[in-house]
Design an enzyme around this catalytic site. Structure first.
Site, PDB file in Angstrom:
ATOM      1  N   GLN A  94      47.171  45.754  38.006  1.00 27.23           N
ATOM      2  CA  GLN A  94      46.133  46.627  37.466  1.00 27.23           C
ATOM      3  C   GLN A  94      46.722  47.503  36.365  1.00 27.23           C
ATOM      4  O   GLN A  94      47.731  48.177  36.558  1.00 27.23           O
ATOM      5  CB  GLN A  94      45.494  47.519  38.529  1.00 27.23           C
ATOM      6  CG  GLN A  94      44.300  48.279  37.932  1.00 27.23           C
ATOM      7  CD  GLN A  94      43.629  49.235  38.881  1.00 27.23           C
ATOM      8  OE1 GLN A  94      44.215  50.230  39.287  1.00 27.23           O
ATOM      9  NE2 GLN A  94      42.375  48.946  39.221  1.00 27.23           N
ATOM     10  N   CYS A 124      39.294  55.136  38.092  1.00 29.38           N
ATOM     11  CA  CYS A 124      40.050  56.306  38.538  1.00 29.38           C
ATOM     12  C   CYS A 124      39.486  57.579  37.915  1.00 29.38           C
ATOM     13  O   CYS A 124      39.351  57.671  36.690  1.00 29.38           O
ATOM     14  CB  CYS A 124      41.520  56.147  38.165  1.00 29.38           C
ATOM     15  SG  CYS A 124      42.534  57.549  38.698  1.00 29.38           S
ATOM     16  N   ASN A 235      33.519  47.091  46.791  1.00 32.57           N
ATOM     17  CA  ASN A 235      34.592  47.985  47.221  1.00 32.57           C
ATOM     18  C   ASN A 235      33.983  49.324  47.625  1.00 32.57           C
ATOM     19  O   ASN A 235      33.006  49.769  47.043  1.00 32.57           O
ATOM     20  CB  ASN A 235      35.597  48.171  46.079  1.00 32.57           C
ATOM     21  CG  ASN A 235      36.639  49.230  46.364  1.00 32.57           C
ATOM     22  OD1 ASN A 235      36.826  50.156  45.586  1.00 32.57           O
ATOM     23  ND2 ASN A 235      37.340  49.112  47.477  1.00 32.57           N
ATOM     24  N   GLY A 257      40.414  49.204  50.797  1.00 35.77           N
ATOM     25  CA  GLY A 257      41.445  50.105  50.325  1.00 35.77           C
ATOM     26  C   GLY A 257      42.125  50.826  51.465  1.00 35.77           C
ATOM     27  O   GLY A 257      43.016  50.300  52.131  1.00 35.77           O
ATOM     28  N   ARG A 258      41.693  52.055  51.738  1.00 31.00           N
ATOM     29  CA  ARG A 258      42.382  52.893  52.722  1.00 31.00           C
ATOM     30  C   ARG A 258      42.453  52.261  54.106  1.00 31.00           C
ATOM     31  O   ARG A 258      43.456  52.399  54.806  1.00 31.00           O
ATOM     32  CB  ARG A 258      41.689  54.257  52.799  1.00 31.00           C
ATOM     33  CG  ARG A 258      41.946  55.143  51.589  1.00 31.00           C
ATOM     34  CD  ARG A 258      41.024  56.332  51.567  1.00 31.00           C
ATOM     35  NE  ARG A 258      39.646  55.930  51.297  1.00 31.00           N
ATOM     36  CZ  ARG A 258      38.581  56.716  51.443  1.00 31.00           C
ATOM     37  NH1 ARG A 258      38.748  57.942  51.909  1.00 31.00           N
ATOM     38  NH2 ARG A 258      37.382  56.283  51.149  1.00 31.00           N
TER      39      ARG A 258
END
Length: 353
Positions: A94, A124, A235, A257-258
């Site tokens: 990325q 982000c 996501n 993700g987490r």
């Protein structure tokens, strides 16, 4: 300003960390990699040690690096920022940036290094990256993103993908989301990973931006309906493989993700449940033991075991001894003069699990 994603010590060459430069020998540069299940790029978490560990659990999951800025690659230690193991494949890099020529140059380096895919970060919300025109703020500049994607695609043969939000404050209507996706699609992008929240660019921390704006799976689903020719990966907030199976009825793929980081053992069933693999499910003990030689090589090069075992803490959940397991690898690890003996002690707590 160079925003970098990791600061890991070198590891022995015999675990294949040298950059690959002969494209004829790279089996990874395939156009058709599966994005059915992937682990999200996460700053300070998905470094190469984390990815090596996750690959032990799933052979099919697509893994992503932490975001690396174009400045870090072009003006920093290029080999260090692109360094990875062939064992991590399938693997995507990325990138953070907004200068088409710089992104094109970094994409070419990524292809030469053997990455399967290069992904542009348009999600982000950090103030630091905003100030450098990186991340979610680019959703306000769809033509610039399109120009970046076009330059990247012209430079490489591997896929170029985009990860983005469903909007940003001040530009959060569905019509504006469609304008963004349509503009980037017209530049040639065919795969979009959609974090189904807007990003608040002022007043919220990156952590709050992953929790405060409400999830809008319905918006992402509408996007798939209106752009059926595109690959749309969902996501945001996905926690179980059951959730994954449900979302895969609507979307082309899911990205965790987490949850994948804090509960990595979830990946042990990914190959069987989502890819119909006959590979046996690895036990927690087997997952732990599979890292021993890798850790020994890292220690032999002067590295700290904590660089690696911090990513294994999530194996210690919901069993008698789990607290002791985590204590060994998070507290006692900094006091021992025999790290591998401590590793073996922690591994024994996973016997039979």
């Amino acid at each position: 300003m160079h925003l970098v994603c990791t600061s890991c010590a070198p590891i022995q060459q015999n675990i294949a960390f040298s950059l690959v430069v002969n494209l004829k020998n790279i089996h990874m540069n395939q156009r058709h990699i599966s994005r059915k299940f992937s682990v999200a790029p996460m700053m300070d978490w998905t470094d190469r040690h984390c990815r090596f560990f996750l690959r032990q659990l799933s052979h099919h999951a697509l893994l992503y690096t932490e975001m690396v800025t174009t400045g870090a690659i072009l003006h920093g230690d290029t080999a260090r920022f692109l360094r990875h193991s062939a064992a991590e494949y399938p693997l995507a890099l990325q990138l953070g940036g907004s200068v088409p020529a710089d992104l094109a140059a970094c994409s070419k380096l990524a292809q030469e290094a053997g990455y399967n895919e290069v992904n542009l970060n348009v999600g982000c919300p950090s103030d630091r990256v905003q100030n450098n025109m990186i991340g979610a703020c680019l959703m306000g500049h769809p033509q610039l993103v399109a120009d970046c994607v076009k330059a990247m695609q012209d430079a490489v043969e591997i896929p170029v993908t985009v990860k983005h939000r469903i909007g940003i404050n001040g530009r959060d209507s569905y019509a504006e989301l469609c304008d963004f996706v349509g503009t980037v699609r017209d530049a040639g992008c065919r795969s979009f990973t959609v974090h189904a929240r807007i990003a608040i660019l002022e007043g919220l921390s990156p952590k709050e931006n992953r929790e405060v704006p409400p999830l809008r799976y319905d918006v992402a689903a509408q996007l798939k309906q209106d752009f059926p020719e595109l690959e749309i990966i969902l996501n945001g907030g996905i926690k179980t493989l059951g959730d994954c199976q449900q979302h895969l009825q609507t979307f082309d793929g899911v990205m965790l993700g987490r949850e994948a980081y804090h509960n990595p053992y979830l990946l042990a069933q990914v190959d069987q449940l989502l890819f119909d693999s006959e590979r046996a499910v690895m036990s927690r003990f087997e997952a732990m033991h599979s890292m021993r030689d890798y850790i020994a090589a890292h220690l032999a090069e002067g590295g700290s075991m904590h660089h690696i075992t911090r990513h294994l803490l999530g194996l210690g959940q919901s069993f008698n001894g789990a607290r002791r397991f985590r204590q060994l690898l998070s507290v006692d690890i900094h006091k021992t003069s025999e790290p591998l003996a401590l590793f073996d002690q922690a591994a024994q707590l996973l016997q039979g699990r």
